[in-house]
Scaffold this motif. Structure first.
Motif, mmCIF file in Angstrom:
data_model
loop_
_atom_site.group_PDB
_atom_site.id
_atom_site.type_symbol
_atom_site.label_atom_id
_atom_site.label_comp_id
_atom_site.label_asym_id
_atom_site.label_seq_id
_atom_site.Cartn_x
_atom_site.Cartn_y
_atom_site.Cartn_z
ATOM 1 N N GLU A 78 0.839 -1.199 0.000
ATOM 2 C CA GLU A 78 0.000 0.000 0.000
ATOM 3 C C GLU A 78 0.879 1.257 0.000
ATOM 4 N N ALA A 79 1.898 1.254 0.856
ATOM 5 C CA ALA A 79 2.801 2.406 0.930
ATOM 6 C C ALA A 79 3.596 2.561 -0.368
ATOM 7 N N VAL A 80 3.943 1.444 -0.977
ATOM 8 C CA VAL A 80 4.679 1.508 -2.246
ATOM 9 C C VAL A 80 3.825 2.191 -3.321
ATOM 10 N N LYS A 81 2.529 1.947 -3.278
ATOM 11 C CA LYS A 81 1.640 2.625 -4.240
ATOM 12 C C LYS A 81 1.746 4.139 -4.095
ATOM 13 N N LYS A 82 1.849 4.589 -2.836
ATOM 14 C CA LYS A 82 1.995 6.039 -2.601
ATOM 15 C C LYS A 82 3.309 6.538 -3.203
#
Ligand code: SAH
Length: 347
Positions: A78-82
């Motif tokens: 999820e953080a990588v998507k950001k």
């Protein structure tokens, strides 16, 4: 190349006019070698579990006052998507030295990130085995950060009193990292008790000797829940010899690092921003640095990754850091780089 004596003289220099020359030289070399663009690396603090007992570090295994966490795969992705959305070219996964981070689990996450994004992927997970380092490299990890902390074997032992590993072994791991084809990063803290001007100058010369691709330096900031801050560690140098853990010394070290290692990617660190929240980051970027590592760790975890107190941006969200950085970079008339921002060799 600067000699050890010249480096020590710069480190102790007080004359503003002369220092202005140092900043200018570092800034010129920065432009010539790595350009005007700033590379952003999205930092994810994936676990604060740590089996080591580093005398300076707030998340060391002896600290029973903090709650430990490990991000799940879903949290990480999820953080990588950001990171992709904010157009940071690199994801950096950092943690304590956490044996609970299973090598295969991480391998799988690395593969997922590398096949689904164009991000460069950096690991900073402490001193791991040759097999683990090799497996993560095969899975697609591009870079590895591991500070050697001090080039003085005796001070290293004092700061890592209960560890089985020595400075020699840490340096051997760095060599291993390079041998596997990772871009290698290292660095030291500035002004840690027991660090003399001479030993800091030797640290700087070692950066050049190791031909590092990335070099991170920041001031030592005492954390109350550590042996060092509690006064339980004896260091044996006198007051005049002790390096000061202040802002000005940090700028000098950044500038000298740029002069010694002109091609390296050098971040303006969070520890520096902690000493001067107003303009520390910007001044670092104007005195040799060319990288910033905005934090993308979700706030509920970020607050628990307190390696030193009052860490800059510890209560911010990833969104807030994104917006804040854009403004800061604009204010010094620099631009954000596109792409992964690898080390470029001129010759
Ligand atoms: N476990 C990993 C990552 C450590 S945290 C590793 O061993 O490489 C990253 C860096 O934070 C450390 O290498 C250290 O140089 C720095 N650090 C730790 N405690 C600090 C303190 N009290 N003040 C400033 N920097 C600190």
């Amino acid at each position: 190349m600067l000699t050890k004596e010249q480096i020590i003289n710069w480190l102790k220099e007080k004359d503003q006019t002369k220092l202005e020359k140092l900043w200018q030289q570092a800034d010129r070399l920065r432009i010539e070698n790595v350009g005007d663009e700033i590379h952003l690396r999205g930092l994810l603090e994936i676990s604060n579990y740590c089996q080591r007992h580093c005398a300076y570090c707030g998340i060391n295994g002896n600290n029973r006052t903090i709650e430990r966490y490990r991000m799940s795969e879903a949290d990480i992705l999820e953080a990588v998507k950001k990171i992709v959305r904010y157009d940071y070219g690199t994801v950096v996964m950092q943690s304590g030295e956490d044996r609970g981070l299973a090598p295969e689990w991480l391998e799988n996450i690395i593969k997922k990130i590398k096949t689904s994004t164009n991000l460069a992927l950096t690991l900073s997970l402490g001193q791991r085995s040759a097999e683990e380092l090799a497996a993560w490299r095969r899975a697609g990890a591009d870079r590895y950060l591991m500070r050697f902390e001090t080039s003085n074997a005796e001070l290293y032992r004092i700061l890592h009193p209960t560890e089985e590993t020595s400075l020699e072994q840490r340096l051997a791991t760095l060599k291993e990292i390079k041998g596997l084809g990772y871009e290698a990063g290292s660095g030291v803290m500035i002004g840690i008790p027991g660090q003399s001007w001479q030993s800091l100058a030797e640290d700087l010369l070692l950066f050049a000797k190791l031909d590092l691709d990335m070099i991170g330096v920041g001031p030592y900031i005492a954390h109350p829940q550590t042996d060092l801050a509690k006064g339980e560690i004896k260091t044996t140098i006198n007051k005049e010899e002790q390096v000061t853990a202040d802002e000005l010394t940090t700028y000098k070290v950044i500038a000298i690092t740029r002069i010694l290692c002109p091609e390296a990617n050098i971040p303006s660190t969070t520890a520096l921003a902690t000493l001067n929240k107003e303009s520390g980051r910007e001044l670092g970027l104007q005195r040799g640095a060319n990288v910033v590592m905005p934090n993308v760790t979700p706030p509920e975890y970020r607050i628990k990754y307190e390696i030193y107190p009052d860490k800059a941006c510890i209560k911010e969200t990833a969104e807030a850091c994104f917006g804040c950085l854009q403004k800061r970079i604009k204010s010094i008339a620099r631009k954000v780089a596109q792409g992964p921002g690898n080390r470029i060799r001129k010759k």
